[in-house]
Scaffold this active site. Structure first.
Site, mmCIF file in Angstrom:
data_model
loop_
_atom_site.group_PDB
_atom_site.id
_atom_site.type_symbol
_atom_site.label_atom_id
_atom_site.label_comp_id
_atom_site.label_asym_id
_atom_site.label_seq_id
_atom_site.Cartn_x
_atom_site.Cartn_y
_atom_site.Cartn_z
ATOM 1 C CG ASP A 168 -2.516 2.389 -0.339
ATOM 2 O OD1 ASP A 168 -3.656 2.699 -0.717
ATOM 3 O OD2 ASP A 168 -2.259 1.356 0.302
ATOM 4 C CB SER A 192 -1.984 4.633 3.244
ATOM 5 O OG SER A 192 -1.272 4.140 2.211
ATOM 6 C CB SER A 193 1.123 4.153 8.504
ATOM 7 O OG SER A 193 0.843 2.799 8.780
ATOM 8 C CG ASP A 241 -5.935 -0.681 -5.508
ATOM 9 O OD1 ASP A 241 -6.442 -1.754 -5.076
ATOM 10 O OD2 ASP A 241 -5.018 -0.084 -4.900
ATOM 11 C CG HIS A 258 -10.491 -4.641 -0.940
ATOM 12 N ND1 HIS A 258 -9.327 -5.328 -0.694
ATOM 13 C CD2 HIS A 258 -10.913 -4.191 0.264
ATOM 14 C CE1 HIS A 258 -9.074 -5.307 0.606
ATOM 15 N NE2 HIS A 258 -10.016 -4.609 1.210
HETATM 16 C C1 GLA Z 1 -4.674 -1.407 0.701
HETATM 17 C C2 GLA Z 1 -3.869 -1.589 -0.580
HETATM 18 C C3 GLA Z 1 -4.491 -0.773 -1.709
HETATM 19 C C4 GLA Z 1 -5.979 -1.087 -1.845
HETATM 20 C C5 GLA Z 1 -6.688 -0.995 -0.499
HETATM 21 C C6 GLA Z 1 -8.127 -1.449 -0.541
HETATM 22 O O1 GLA Z 1 -4.575 -0.106 1.160
HETATM 23 O O2 GLA Z 1 -2.545 -1.186 -0.389
HETATM 24 O O3 GLA Z 1 -3.782 -0.998 -2.899
HETATM 25 O O4 GLA Z 1 -6.152 -2.343 -2.438
HETATM 26 O O5 GLA Z 1 -6.031 -1.753 0.498
HETATM 27 O O6 GLA Z 1 -8.862 -0.619 -1.357
#
Ligand code: GLA
Length: 460
Positions: free
Chosen positions: A191, A146-147, A53, A51
């Site tokens: 991601d 991150s699907s 980026d 959290h």
């Molecule tokens: C999700 C968001 C990312 C990042 C993470 C937490 O995956 O897509 O951009 O903020 O949460 O680190």
């Protein structure tokens, strides 16, 4: 530089690859034609830097082997026909001239549409090609791996190739990070960046503005293990994620005003740090002195900034946070500045590789989890329990990974303890419950840094 090159195209006889071969057969059964190419984008596991980026700070993920793979054929009907090998994801078709993304329903095809629209918009395509696509995914959905972004990236890459356009990996990552926001979540770009910039065998430090990546060599004596809590969390289906983004934005503005800066132009905690020219420790002192731990009400924020509720709603809050009435600013800002420092410390340990590297990295991962749990409040009881079990089963470090509120943990385990670790976690977390037991195979596995997105062409 490799990241300025387009994603690689690999030519291979499909007989060498069972998954591509199967996908081709299914594609022909569905569309009565052979695919012209295949686009692949991997999921990721974030090792540290959660959290932050979207606050402008560097993160440290690696790509995993699990991915989204699409077989694609360009067609001149100007219609997108989309289907999925998983029957739970229904067929969908739409004119490529008429892309509408429904923010209220995070259905699978909407992520594909984000990538498609992102590339169309980037090139202002007046006559985009239609496509027949069959998608096959191996990343567990809503698990923090991150699907959804991998699907956006895969769709972006497929659209690019189908329209005979070229973009570098960096350009694709930026385009896909921007277009995933069409779904309504204000993610930061980690991601999509790692999905395109990843390279086999190395984790990456991903920095933003401008987007760039640096190899991070992980210690050889340790293995990273992913464990799914089996609590599903779709960040577009709830407001949790955007509330955190907005809290960070509000903290930026309150701190900027406290320091006499032009608060209206500042949106990110990272930009505030650059403006103040301070280091990350100084920033934590500034938070300590200028924010209070008690939640802020909307009224207090408006009064401090000298704006009315309408202005707060239209210029700072997102669509799905319009009715939130209190915001924790101190806790969120403390997490962000301390987590940003932990990422840099993690990278330094990897670079310098001292004898106790594994222990030092484990400590940083543990601190990260505590901060996510207590200050950012993005954990949940199942994730905390799983982290606890992982640490008791031999992990040196363990933390939630991805957005949180469910999904996976990542643990660093000394290579010689891996077998015992896996057995123990199976016993203590998965085998205690029928549902989790059934999901065990895809829920607990060691992972290595995998390659980034690529295109496959069949060599006949
Ligand atoms: C999700 C968001 C990312 C990042 C993470 C937490 O995956 O897509 O951009 O903020 O949460 O680190």
């Amino acid at each position: 530089m490799a990241e300025r090159a387009p994603p690689p195209t690999v030519r291979l006889p499909l007989a060498d690859n069972d998954r591509l071969y199967e996908l081709k057969k299914l594609f022909i059964a569905k569309y009565s034609h052979e695919p012209s190419f295949y686009a692949r984008a991997p999921g990721r596991v974030n090792l540290i830097g959660e959290h932050i980026d979207y606050c402008g700070y560097a993160v440290l993920p690696m790509a995993i082997e699990q991915d989204i793979l699409a077989a694609v054929q360009s067609v001149d009907t100007q219609v997108l026909q989309l289907s999925n090998t998983n029957p739970n994801y229904l067929d969908f078709s739409v004119s490529v001239h008429d892309i509408y993304i429904d923010k209220t329903k995070p259905l699978w095809h909407n992520y594909f549409l984000c990538g498609l629209k992102g590339v169309q918009d980037h090139f202002s395509l007046s006559c985009p090609t239609g496509m027949n696509c069959l998608v096959d995914g191996t990343i567990p959905a809503s698990s923090g791996l991150s699907s959804s972004s991998a699907l956006v990236c895969c769709a972006g890459l497929a659209t690019l190739i189908a329209n005979s356009k070229t973009l570098s990996k960096v350009e694709l990552a930026e385009t896909c990070a921007k277009c995933e926001r069409y779904i309504g979540t204000e993610g930061g770009g980690m991601d999509q960046s790692i999905s395109f910039l990843a390279e086999e065998g190395t984790a990456k430090l991903i920095e933003f503005n401008p987007l760039r990546s640096t190899d991070v060599k992980l210690p050889s004596g340790a293995v990273f293990v992913i464990a799914n809590s089996c609590v599903e969390m779709n960040k577009a289906a709830t407001a949790h994620f955007n509330i955190r983004v907005v809290e960070c934005r509000l903290a930026t503005k309150i701190l900027a005003k406290s320091k006499g800066l032009d608060w209206k132009s500042l949106m990110k905690l990272g930009d505030l740090q650059s403006k103040l020219g301070c280091n990350l420790e100084d920033m934590q002192t500034i938070v300590e002195k200028n924010l209070h731990p008690k939640p802020y009400t909307r009224e207090e924020i408006c009064e401090f900034l000298g704006i009315d509720l309408e202005e707060l709603r239209t210029t700072i809050l997102s669509q799905n946070t319009q009715d939130v009435s209190t915001f924790k600013l101190y806790q969120r800002a403390m997490h962000v500045y301390s987590e940003a420092a932990r990422v840099l410390a993690f990278k330094k340990v990897c670079d310098e590789a001292p004898a106790n590297a594994v222990q030092l990295l484990g400590d940083l991962m543990n601190q990260s989890h505590v901060s996510c749990r207590d200050m950012y409040e993005c954990s949940c009881s199942e994730l905390d329990q799983l982290v606890d079990i992982c640490l008791k089963s031999g992990a040196v470090g363990s933390r939630l990974t991805g957005a949180g509120w469910g999904g996976c943990t990542v643990s660093m385990v000394p290579a010689d303890k891996l077998e015992d670790f896996l057995l123990n976690v199976q016993e203590k977390y998965y085998k205690t419950d029928e549902r989790k037991s059934a999901l065990l195979k895809q829920s607990l596995f060691a992972t290595k840094p995998g390659p980034g997105a690529m295109v496959f062409l069949e060599e006949k």
